[in-house]
Design a protein around this motif. Structure first.
Motif, PDB file in Angstrom:
ATOM      1  N   VAL A  33       2.487  -9.737  12.298  1.00 32.48           N
ATOM      2  CA  VAL A  33       2.264  -9.408  10.897  1.00 32.48           C
ATOM      3  C   VAL A  33       1.257  -8.273  10.758  1.00 32.48           C
ATOM      4  O   VAL A  33       0.180  -8.302  11.369  1.00 32.48           O
ATOM      5  CB  VAL A  33       1.749 -10.637  10.113  1.00 32.48           C
ATOM      6  N   ALA A  34       1.610  -7.294   9.951  1.00 31.61           N
ATOM      7  CA  ALA A  34       0.681  -6.241   9.543  1.00 31.61           C
ATOM      8  C   ALA A  34       0.359  -6.460   8.078  1.00 31.61           C
ATOM      9  O   ALA A  34       1.265  -6.606   7.255  1.00 31.61           O
ATOM     10  CB  ALA A  34       1.299  -4.863   9.743  1.00 31.61           C
ATOM     11  N   ILE A  35      -0.927  -6.530   7.763  1.00 34.73           N
ATOM     12  CA  ILE A  35      -1.350  -6.652   6.369  1.00 34.73           C
ATOM     13  C   ILE A  35      -2.074  -5.371   5.981  1.00 34.73           C
ATOM     14  O   ILE A  35      -2.732  -4.732   6.806  1.00 34.73           O
ATOM     15  CB  ILE A  35      -2.256  -7.877   6.133  1.00 34.73           C
ATOM     16  N   SER A  36      -1.943  -5.003   4.718  1.00 33.01           N
ATOM     17  CA  SER A  36      -2.616  -3.784   4.271  1.00 33.01           C
ATOM     18  C   SER A  36      -3.547  -4.076   3.109  1.00 33.01           C
ATOM     19  O   SER A  36      -3.408  -5.072   2.398  1.00 33.01           O
ATOM     20  CB  SER A  36      -1.598  -2.712   3.862  1.00 33.01           C
ATOM     21  N   THR A  61      -4.329   1.298   3.293  1.00 35.80           N
ATOM     22  CA  THR A  61      -3.356   2.102   2.563  1.00 35.80           C
ATOM     23  C   THR A  61      -3.526   1.902   1.067  1.00 35.80           C
ATOM     24  O   THR A  61      -3.893   0.815   0.615  1.00 35.80           O
ATOM     25  CB  THR A  61      -1.910   1.756   2.971  1.00 35.80           C
ATOM     26  N   ASP A  62      -3.249   2.932   0.320  1.00 35.66           N
ATOM     27  CA  ASP A  62      -3.204   2.880  -1.139  1.00 35.66           C
ATOM     28  C   ASP A  62      -1.735   2.979  -1.530  1.00 35.66           C
ATOM     29  O   ASP A  62      -1.116   4.046  -1.380  1.00 35.66           O
ATOM     30  CB  ASP A  62      -4.014   4.040  -1.725  1.00 35.66           C
ATOM     31  N   GLU A  70       3.866   5.709   4.126  1.00 34.25           N
ATOM     32  CA  GLU A  70       4.573   6.268   5.273  1.00 34.25           C
ATOM     33  C   GLU A  70       3.728   6.163   6.535  1.00 34.25           C
ATOM     34  O   GLU A  70       4.239   5.841   7.623  1.00 34.25           O
ATOM     35  CB  GLU A  70       4.954   7.716   4.991  1.00 34.25           C
ATOM     36  N   GLU A  71       2.433   6.427   6.414  1.00 28.79           N
ATOM     37  CA  GLU A  71       1.536   6.336   7.563  1.00 28.79           C
ATOM     38  C   GLU A  71       1.385   4.887   8.020  1.00 28.79           C
ATOM     39  O   GLU A  71       1.313   4.605   9.224  1.00 28.79           O
ATOM     40  CB  GLU A  71       0.171   6.927   7.219  1.00 28.79           C
ATOM     41  N   ALA A  72       1.323   3.965   7.068  1.00 22.94           N
ATOM     42  CA  ALA A  72       1.214   2.546   7.419  1.00 22.94           C
ATOM     43  C   ALA A  72       2.437   2.091   8.206  1.00 22.94           C
ATOM     44  O   ALA A  72       2.317   1.411   9.243  1.00 22.94           O
ATOM     45  CB  ALA A  72       1.045   1.696   6.165  1.00 22.94           C
ATOM     46  N   VAL A  73       3.618   2.457   7.729  1.00 26.18           N
ATOM     47  CA  VAL A  73       4.855   2.084   8.411  1.00 26.18           C
ATOM     48  C   VAL A  73       4.900   2.695   9.811  1.00 26.18           C
ATOM     49  O   VAL A  73       5.299   2.031  10.788  1.00 26.18           O
ATOM     50  CB  VAL A  73       6.076   2.511   7.583  1.00 26.18           C
ATOM     51  N   LYS A  74       4.456   3.933   9.935  1.00 26.18           N
ATOM     52  CA  LYS A  74       4.443   4.600  11.239  1.00 26.18           C
ATOM     53  C   LYS A  74       3.545   3.849  12.222  1.00 26.18           C
ATOM     54  O   LYS A  74       3.905   3.657  13.392  1.00 26.18           O
ATOM     55  CB  LYS A  74       3.945   6.039  11.077  1.00 26.18           C
ATOM     56  N   LYS A  75       2.387   3.394  11.753  1.00 28.59           N
ATOM     57  CA  LYS A  75       1.471   2.639  12.619  1.00 28.59           C
ATOM     58  C   LYS A  75       2.098   1.332  13.089  1.00 28.59           C
ATOM     59  O   LYS A  75       1.944   0.939  14.252  1.00 28.59           O
ATOM     60  CB  LYS A  75       0.159   2.358  11.875  1.00 28.59           C
ATOM     61  N   ILE A  76       2.795   0.658  12.175  1.00 33.02           N
ATOM     62  CA  ILE A  76       3.433  -0.610  12.538  1.00 33.02           C
ATOM     63  C   ILE A  76       4.547  -0.382  13.559  1.00 33.02           C
ATOM     64  O   ILE A  76       4.672  -1.118  14.546  1.00 33.02           O
ATOM     65  CB  ILE A  76       3.982  -1.309  11.284  1.00 33.02           C
ATOM     66  N   LEU A  77       5.350   0.647  13.347  1.00 33.08           N
ATOM     67  CA  LEU A  77       6.428   0.954  14.286  1.00 33.08           C
ATOM     68  C   LEU A  77       5.874   1.375  15.642  1.00 33.08           C
ATOM     69  O   LEU A  77       6.431   1.018  16.689  1.00 33.08           O
ATOM     70  CB  LEU A  77       7.330   2.044  13.710  1.00 33.08           C
ATOM     71  N   ASN A  78       4.778   2.115  15.639  1.00 32.72           N
ATOM     72  CA  ASN A  78       4.152   2.512  16.908  1.00 32.72           C
ATOM     73  C   ASN A  78       3.610   1.293  17.653  1.00 32.72           C
ATOM     74  O   ASN A  78       3.571   1.269  18.885  1.00 32.72           O
ATOM     75  CB  ASN A  78       3.018   3.512  16.658  1.00 32.72           C
ATOM     76  N   ASN A 115       4.873   1.827  -9.181  1.00 34.80           N
ATOM     77  CA  ASN A 115       5.086   2.892  -8.203  1.00 34.80           C
ATOM     78  C   ASN A 115       4.892   2.370  -6.785  1.00 34.80           C
ATOM     79  O   ASN A 115       5.578   2.802  -5.856  1.00 34.80           O
ATOM     80  CB  ASN A 115       4.124   4.057  -8.461  1.00 34.80           C
ATOM     81  N   GLY A 116       3.966   1.422  -6.626  1.00 38.61           N
ATOM     82  CA  GLY A 116       3.688   0.894  -5.299  1.00 38.61           C
ATOM     83  C   GLY A 116       4.884   0.245  -4.641  1.00 38.61           C
ATOM     84  O   GLY A 116       5.127   0.430  -3.446  1.00 38.61           O
ATOM     85  N   VAL A 117       5.665  -0.545  -5.401  1.00 36.89           N
ATOM     86  CA  VAL A 117       6.822  -1.212  -4.785  1.00 36.89           C
ATOM     87  C   VAL A 117       7.874  -0.191  -4.368  1.00 36.89           C
ATOM     88  O   VAL A 117       8.566  -0.376  -3.353  1.00 36.89           O
ATOM     89  CB  VAL A 117       7.436  -2.293  -5.704  1.00 36.89           C
ATOM     90  N   PHE A 118       7.990   0.889  -5.131  1.00 35.55           N
ATOM     91  CA  PHE A 118       8.911   1.967  -4.750  1.00 35.55           C
ATOM     92  C   PHE A 118       8.429   2.660  -3.487  1.00 35.55           C
ATOM     93  O   PHE A 118       9.197   2.886  -2.547  1.00 35.55           O
ATOM     94  CB  PHE A 118       9.051   2.976  -5.889  1.00 35.55           C
ATOM     95  N   HIS A 119       7.140   3.010  -3.438  1.00 33.51           N
ATOM     96  CA  HIS A 119       6.604   3.698  -2.265  1.00 33.51           C
ATOM     97  C   HIS A 119       6.750   2.855  -0.999  1.00 33.51           C
ATOM     98  O   HIS A 119       7.100   3.369   0.065  1.00 33.51           O
ATOM     99  CB  HIS A 119       5.127   4.043  -2.483  1.00 33.51           C
TER     100      HIS A 119
END
Length: 237
Positions: A33-36, A61-62, A70-78, A115-119
Protein backbone atom coordinates in the motif's frame (compact mmCIF):
# COMPACT_ATOMS: atom_id res chain seq x y z
CA UNK A 1 -9.26 -10.08 -7.25
CA UNK A 2 -8.92 -13.71 -6.20
CA UNK A 3 -5.83 -13.16 -4.06
CA UNK A 4 -4.97 -9.77 -2.57
CA UNK A 5 -1.52 -10.80 -1.41
CA UNK A 6 1.15 -8.64 -3.07
CA UNK A 7 -1.42 -6.64 -5.02
CA UNK A 8 -0.64 -2.91 -4.91
CA UNK A 9 -2.94 -0.13 -3.74
CA UNK A 10 -2.63 3.64 -3.89
CA UNK A 11 -4.73 5.66 -1.44
CA UNK A 12 -4.82 9.45 -1.51
CA UNK A 13 -5.35 11.21 1.79
CA UNK A 14 -4.18 8.08 3.57
CA UNK A 15 -2.40 9.48 6.61
CA UNK A 16 -5.52 9.53 8.82
CA UNK A 17 -9.26 8.94 8.92
CA UNK A 18 -10.93 6.80 6.29
CA UNK A 19 -7.82 6.55 4.12
CA UNK A 20 -5.74 5.25 7.02
CA UNK A 21 -8.49 2.82 8.05
CA UNK A 22 -8.69 1.42 4.52
CA UNK A 23 -4.91 1.16 4.29
CA UNK A 24 -4.81 -0.81 7.54
CA UNK A 25 -7.34 -3.34 6.28
CA UNK A 26 -5.52 -3.73 2.96
CA UNK A 27 -2.20 -4.30 4.70
CA UNK A 28 -3.86 -6.95 6.89
CA UNK A 29 -5.09 -8.56 3.66
CA UNK A 30 -1.54 -8.85 2.35
CA UNK A 31 -1.55 -5.93 -0.09
CA UNK A 32 1.30 -3.51 -0.62
CA UNK A 33 0.00 0.00 0.00
CA UNK A 34 1.12 3.51 -0.88
CA UNK A 35 -0.60 6.30 1.03
CA UNK A 36 -0.33 9.96 0.14
CA UNK A 37 -0.68 13.24 1.95
CA UNK A 38 0.44 16.81 1.50
CA UNK A 39 3.21 16.67 4.12
CA UNK A 40 5.95 14.08 3.62
CA UNK A 41 6.86 13.79 7.31
CA UNK A 42 3.23 13.18 8.31
CA UNK A 43 2.51 10.62 5.63
CA UNK A 44 5.77 8.74 6.23
CA UNK A 45 4.99 8.56 9.95
CA UNK A 46 1.55 7.13 9.16
CA UNK A 47 3.09 4.63 6.74
CA UNK A 48 5.51 3.45 9.44
CA UNK A 49 2.56 2.79 11.74
CA UNK A 50 1.01 0.52 9.11
CA UNK A 51 4.03 -1.61 8.24
CA UNK A 52 7.61 -1.72 7.04
CA UNK A 53 8.76 -0.08 3.83
CA UNK A 54 8.54 -3.36 1.94
CA UNK A 55 4.77 -3.26 2.35
CA UNK A 56 3.83 0.39 2.96
CA UNK A 57 5.24 3.66 1.66
CA UNK A 58 4.18 7.27 2.08
CA UNK A 59 4.38 9.80 -0.75
CA UNK A 60 3.82 13.54 -0.61
CA UNK A 61 1.38 14.89 -3.16
CA UNK A 62 -1.18 17.64 -3.66
CA UNK A 63 -4.06 16.02 -5.53
CA UNK A 64 -5.12 19.40 -6.91
CA UNK A 65 -2.02 19.24 -9.13
CA UNK A 66 -1.91 16.65 -11.91
CA UNK A 67 1.89 16.68 -12.00
CA UNK A 68 2.02 15.72 -8.31
CA UNK A 69 -0.23 12.75 -8.94
CA UNK A 70 1.81 11.69 -11.95
CA UNK A 71 4.97 11.77 -9.82
CA UNK A 72 3.27 9.78 -7.05
CA UNK A 73 2.19 7.08 -9.49
CA UNK A 74 5.69 6.96 -10.97
CA UNK A 75 7.19 6.39 -7.50
CA UNK A 76 4.76 3.56 -6.79
CA UNK A 77 5.48 1.88 -10.13
CA UNK A 78 9.22 2.25 -9.57
CA UNK A 79 8.79 0.61 -6.16
CA UNK A 80 6.45 -2.27 -6.99
CA UNK A 81 5.96 -2.30 -10.76
CA UNK A 82 2.16 -2.29 -10.76
CA UNK A 83 -0.96 -0.65 -9.34
CA UNK A 84 -4.06 -2.79 -8.85
CA UNK A 85 -6.28 -0.49 -6.79
CA UNK A 86 -6.56 3.28 -6.61
CA UNK A 87 -8.74 4.92 -3.96
CA UNK A 88 -9.24 8.65 -4.49
CA UNK A 89 -10.01 9.53 -0.89
CA UNK A 90 -8.46 12.96 -0.29
CA UNK A 91 -11.07 15.57 0.58
CA UNK A 92 -11.87 18.71 2.52
CA UNK A 93 -15.08 20.26 3.81
CA UNK A 94 -15.89 23.93 4.32
CA UNK A 95 -19.40 24.55 5.57
CA UNK A 96 -21.16 27.92 5.52
CA UNK A 97 -24.22 29.60 4.02
CA UNK A 98 -23.56 30.33 0.37
CA UNK A 99 -23.70 34.09 0.96
CA UNK A 100 -20.94 33.76 3.56
CA UNK A 101 -18.70 31.23 1.83
CA UNK A 102 -15.46 32.74 0.54
CA UNK A 103 -14.11 32.24 -2.94
CA UNK A 104 -11.02 30.62 -1.39
CA UNK A 105 -13.13 28.05 0.49
CA UNK A 106 -15.13 27.26 -2.64
CA UNK A 107 -12.09 26.74 -4.86
CA UNK A 108 -10.28 24.68 -2.23
CA UNK A 109 -13.10 22.14 -2.26
CA UNK A 110 -13.39 22.13 -6.04
CA UNK A 111 -9.63 21.70 -6.45
CA UNK A 112 -9.22 18.91 -3.91
CA UNK A 113 -12.56 17.09 -3.83
CA UNK A 114 -13.41 17.23 -7.53
CA UNK A 115 -10.31 18.06 -9.57
CA UNK A 116 -8.37 15.72 -7.31
CA UNK A 117 -10.34 12.60 -8.26
CA UNK A 118 -9.79 13.42 -11.93
CA UNK A 119 -6.06 13.99 -11.46
CA UNK A 120 -5.66 10.75 -9.52
CA UNK A 121 -7.45 8.73 -12.19
CA UNK A 122 -5.74 10.51 -15.07
CA UNK A 123 -2.34 9.78 -13.56
CA UNK A 124 -3.06 6.11 -12.82
CA UNK A 125 -5.37 4.96 -15.62
CA UNK A 126 -2.57 3.53 -17.78
CA UNK A 127 -1.36 1.41 -14.87
CA UNK A 128 -4.94 0.27 -14.15
CA UNK A 129 -5.40 -0.74 -17.79
CA UNK A 130 -2.25 -2.84 -17.49
CA UNK A 131 -3.36 -4.57 -14.29
CA UNK A 132 -7.08 -4.66 -15.14
CA UNK A 133 -7.45 -3.01 -11.78
CA UNK A 134 -9.97 -1.16 -9.67
CA UNK A 135 -10.57 2.58 -9.26
CA UNK A 136 -12.66 3.79 -6.32
CA UNK A 137 -13.68 7.23 -5.18
CA UNK A 138 -14.71 8.25 -1.70
CA UNK A 139 -17.80 10.38 -2.19
CA UNK A 140 -20.46 10.91 0.49
CA UNK A 141 -24.18 10.72 1.07
CA UNK A 142 -23.78 14.47 0.56
CA UNK A 143 -23.38 13.51 -3.09
CA UNK A 144 -27.08 12.74 -3.30
CA UNK A 145 -28.58 14.58 -0.29
CA UNK A 146 -28.20 18.34 -0.18
CA UNK A 147 -28.31 20.33 3.06
CA UNK A 148 -28.10 23.92 4.30
CA UNK A 149 -24.58 25.32 4.66
CA UNK A 150 -23.31 22.60 2.35
CA UNK A 151 -23.56 24.15 -1.12
CA UNK A 152 -19.84 23.89 -1.87
CA UNK A 153 -19.41 20.45 -0.36
CA UNK A 154 -22.61 19.18 -2.00
CA UNK A 155 -21.46 20.52 -5.36
CA UNK A 156 -18.18 18.63 -5.18
CA UNK A 157 -19.63 15.36 -3.91
CA UNK A 158 -22.50 15.40 -6.42
CA UNK A 159 -19.73 15.94 -8.97
CA UNK A 160 -17.65 13.05 -7.67
CA UNK A 161 -20.62 10.70 -7.94
CA UNK A 162 -21.38 11.79 -11.49
CA UNK A 163 -17.73 11.69 -12.53
CA UNK A 164 -17.20 8.22 -11.11
CA UNK A 165 -20.31 6.72 -12.67
CA UNK A 166 -19.41 8.11 -16.10
CA UNK A 167 -15.81 6.92 -15.70
CA UNK A 168 -17.18 3.46 -14.90
CA UNK A 169 -18.93 3.38 -18.27
CA UNK A 170 -15.77 4.59 -20.04
CA UNK A 171 -13.38 2.13 -18.40
CA UNK A 172 -15.19 -1.16 -18.02
CA UNK A 173 -14.33 -2.07 -21.62
CA UNK A 174 -10.72 -2.27 -20.37
CA UNK A 175 -11.80 -4.59 -17.53
CA UNK A 176 -11.22 -1.79 -15.03
CA UNK A 177 -13.82 -1.84 -12.27
CA UNK A 178 -14.99 1.54 -10.94
CA UNK A 179 -16.99 2.20 -7.77
CA UNK A 180 -17.92 5.24 -5.74
CA UNK A 181 -18.40 4.75 -1.99
CA UNK A 182 -20.85 7.13 -0.32
CA UNK A 183 -20.59 7.05 3.48
CA UNK A 184 -22.78 8.84 5.96
CA UNK A 185 -21.40 9.79 9.39
CA UNK A 186 -17.89 8.42 9.94
CA UNK A 187 -15.80 8.79 13.11
CA UNK A 188 -12.91 10.87 11.78
CA UNK A 189 -11.23 14.23 12.31
CA UNK A 190 -13.18 15.65 9.36
CA UNK A 191 -14.54 19.19 9.79
CA UNK A 192 -12.64 19.71 13.03
CA UNK A 193 -14.10 16.72 14.89
CA UNK A 194 -12.02 14.82 17.43
CA UNK A 195 -13.18 11.19 17.50
CA UNK A 196 -14.04 9.87 20.97
CA UNK A 197 -16.76 7.91 22.73
CA UNK A 198 -19.43 10.23 21.37
CA UNK A 199 -18.65 8.86 17.90
CA UNK A 200 -19.16 5.21 18.80
CA UNK A 201 -22.48 5.10 16.91
CA UNK A 202 -20.85 6.24 13.68
CA UNK A 203 -19.25 4.19 10.94
CA UNK A 204 -15.61 3.56 11.88
CA UNK A 205 -12.78 4.01 9.34
CA UNK A 206 -11.95 0.31 9.50
CA UNK A 207 -15.56 -0.45 8.48
CA UNK A 208 -14.95 1.35 5.19
CA UNK A 209 -11.70 -0.59 4.94
CA UNK A 210 -13.60 -3.87 5.25
CA UNK A 211 -16.05 -2.67 2.61
CA UNK A 212 -13.16 -2.03 0.21
CA UNK A 213 -11.79 -5.51 0.87
CA UNK A 214 -15.24 -6.98 0.24
CA UNK A 215 -15.54 -5.09 -3.05
CA UNK A 216 -12.15 -6.41 -4.15
CA UNK A 217 -13.21 -9.97 -3.33
CA UNK A 218 -16.56 -9.93 -5.09
CA UNK A 219 -16.82 -12.09 -8.23
CA UNK A 220 -15.35 -10.17 -11.22
CA UNK A 221 -18.58 -10.53 -13.19
CA UNK A 222 -20.37 -8.34 -10.63
CA UNK A 223 -19.80 -4.62 -10.08
CA UNK A 224 -21.41 -2.60 -7.27
CA UNK A 225 -20.82 0.69 -9.06
CA UNK A 226 -22.28 2.92 -6.32
CA UNK A 227 -22.39 1.94 -2.66
CA UNK A 228 -24.27 3.94 -0.02
CA UNK A 229 -23.25 3.13 3.54
CA UNK A 230 -24.60 4.64 6.74
CA UNK A 231 -24.68 3.94 10.49
CA UNK A 232 -27.08 1.15 11.39
CA UNK A 233 -28.71 3.34 14.03
CA UNK A 234 -28.57 7.14 14.25
CA UNK A 235 -27.27 8.97 17.26
CA UNK A 236 -29.83 9.15 20.08
CA UNK A 237 -30.28 12.80 20.98
Amino acid sequence: MKDLKNKVAYITGGSKGIGFGVAKKLVESGMKVAISGRTLQTVQKAAAELGDENQVIGVATDVSKLRDEEEAVKKILNKWGQIDLVLANAGVGNFAPIDEMSETEWHQMININLNGVFHTLKASVAALKESKGYYMTLASLAGTNFFANGAGYNATKFGVVGFTQAAMLDLRKYDIKVTTIMPGSVATHFAGNTPDDKDAWKIQPEDIGQLVVDLLNIHPRTLPSKVEVRPSRPDKK
